[in-house]
Write a protein that holds these residues in place. Structure first.
Motif, PDB file in Angstrom:
ATOM      1  N   SER A  10       0.822  -1.218   0.000  1.00 49.99           N
ATOM      2  CA  SER A  10       0.000   0.000   0.000  1.00 49.99           C
ATOM      3  C   SER A  10       0.853   1.265   0.000  1.00 49.99           C
ATOM      4  O   SER A  10       0.384   2.324  -0.406  1.00 49.99           O
ATOM      5  CB  SER A  10      -0.970   0.000   1.181  1.00 49.99           C
ATOM      6  OG  SER A  10      -0.283   0.211   2.399  1.00 49.99           O
ATOM      7  N   THR A  13       1.131   2.443  -3.630  1.00 50.03           N
ATOM      8  CA  THR A  13      -0.141   2.972  -4.105  1.00 50.03           C
ATOM      9  C   THR A  13      -0.369   4.368  -3.546  1.00 50.03           C
ATOM     10  O   THR A  13      -0.747   5.296  -4.271  1.00 50.03           O
ATOM     11  CB  THR A  13      -1.304   2.041  -3.694  1.00 50.03           C
ATOM     12  OG1 THR A  13      -1.034   0.729  -4.208  1.00 50.03           O
ATOM     13  CG2 THR A  13      -2.624   2.528  -4.221  1.00 50.03           C
ATOM     14  N   ARG A  14      -0.135   4.529  -2.258  1.00 48.67           N
ATOM     15  CA  ARG A  14      -0.330   5.843  -1.625  1.00 48.67           C
ATOM     16  C   ARG A  14       0.638   6.880  -2.178  1.00 48.67           C
ATOM     17  O   ARG A  14       0.254   8.025  -2.438  1.00 48.67           O
ATOM     18  CB  ARG A  14      -0.188   5.732  -0.107  1.00 48.67           C
ATOM     19  CG  ARG A  14      -1.343   4.998   0.552  1.00 48.67           C
ATOM     20  CD  ARG A  14      -1.365   5.174   2.063  1.00 48.67           C
ATOM     21  NE  ARG A  14      -0.074   5.105   2.707  1.00 48.67           N
ATOM     22  CZ  ARG A  14       0.391   4.047   3.379  1.00 48.67           C
ATOM     23  NH1 ARG A  14      -0.336   2.956   3.489  1.00 48.67           N
ATOM     24  NH2 ARG A  14       1.579   4.075   3.954  1.00 48.67           N
ATOM     25  N   LYS A  17      -0.484   8.018  -5.653  1.00 45.74           N
ATOM     26  CA  LYS A  17      -1.625   8.934  -5.573  1.00 45.74           C
ATOM     27  C   LYS A  17      -1.187  10.294  -5.051  1.00 45.74           C
ATOM     28  O   LYS A  17      -1.564  11.333  -5.606  1.00 45.74           O
ATOM     29  CB  LYS A  17      -2.720   8.347  -4.688  1.00 45.74           C
ATOM     30  CG  LYS A  17      -3.459   7.205  -5.334  1.00 45.74           C
ATOM     31  CD  LYS A  17      -4.519   6.643  -4.419  1.00 45.74           C
ATOM     32  CE  LYS A  17      -5.189   5.443  -5.071  1.00 45.74           C
ATOM     33  NZ  LYS A  17      -6.191   4.825  -4.205  1.00 45.74           N
ATOM     34  N   LYS A  18      -0.421  10.304  -3.990  1.00 38.79           N
ATOM     35  CA  LYS A  18       0.021  11.549  -3.370  1.00 38.79           C
ATOM     36  C   LYS A  18       0.828  12.405  -4.340  1.00 38.79           C
ATOM     37  O   LYS A  18       0.698  13.628  -4.361  1.00 38.79           O
ATOM     38  CB  LYS A  18       0.866  11.238  -2.128  1.00 38.79           C
ATOM     39  CG  LYS A  18       1.424  12.465  -1.436  1.00 38.79           C
ATOM     40  CD  LYS A  18       2.279  12.086  -0.244  1.00 38.79           C
ATOM     41  CE  LYS A  18       2.897  13.331   0.376  1.00 38.79           C
ATOM     42  NZ  LYS A  18       3.801  12.974   1.471  1.00 38.79           N
ATOM     43  N   ASN A  20       0.824  12.057  -7.679  1.00 37.86           N
ATOM     44  CA  ASN A  20       0.184  12.073  -8.993  1.00 37.86           C
ATOM     45  C   ASN A  20       1.092  11.459 -10.073  1.00 37.86           C
ATOM     46  O   ASN A  20       1.380  12.085 -11.091  1.00 37.86           O
ATOM     47  CB  ASN A  20      -0.225  13.501  -9.376  1.00 37.86           C
ATOM     48  CG  ASN A  20      -1.191  13.515 -10.535  1.00 37.86           C
ATOM     49  OD1 ASN A  20      -1.981  12.586 -10.697  1.00 37.86           O
ATOM     50  ND2 ASN A  20      -1.128  14.552 -11.331  1.00 37.86           N
TER      51      ASN A  20
END
Length: 67
Positions: A10, A13-14, A17-18, A20
């Motif tokens: 994870s 993934t984080r 996202k954080k 971009n």
């Protein structure tokens, strides 16, 4: 164990996202663990397996190029 693996996975993934950024969760999706798509060493994809890997990467990259 399972909890550690889930938390470790994870993180990427984080971070994606954080920040971009594009993220490909599993490069060998559809190839890993498929004997007919891997060379005898069980690690490296065959030519057919490489086509699937390339498609996995392309599915992420094409979205970036269309922007």
């Amino acid at each position: 164990g399972k909890q550690y693996s889930e938390q470790f996975q994870s993180i990427y993934t984080r971070l994606a996202k954080k920040n971009n950024i594009a993220f490909l969760p599993f490069l060998l999706e559809g190839v890993g663990g498929e004997p007919g798509l891997n060379q005898p060493d069980g690690i490296h994809p065959t030519a057919e397996g490489q086509k699937i890997v390339a498609e996995n990467v392309w599915n992420v990259l094409k979205g970036l190029l269309e922007k």
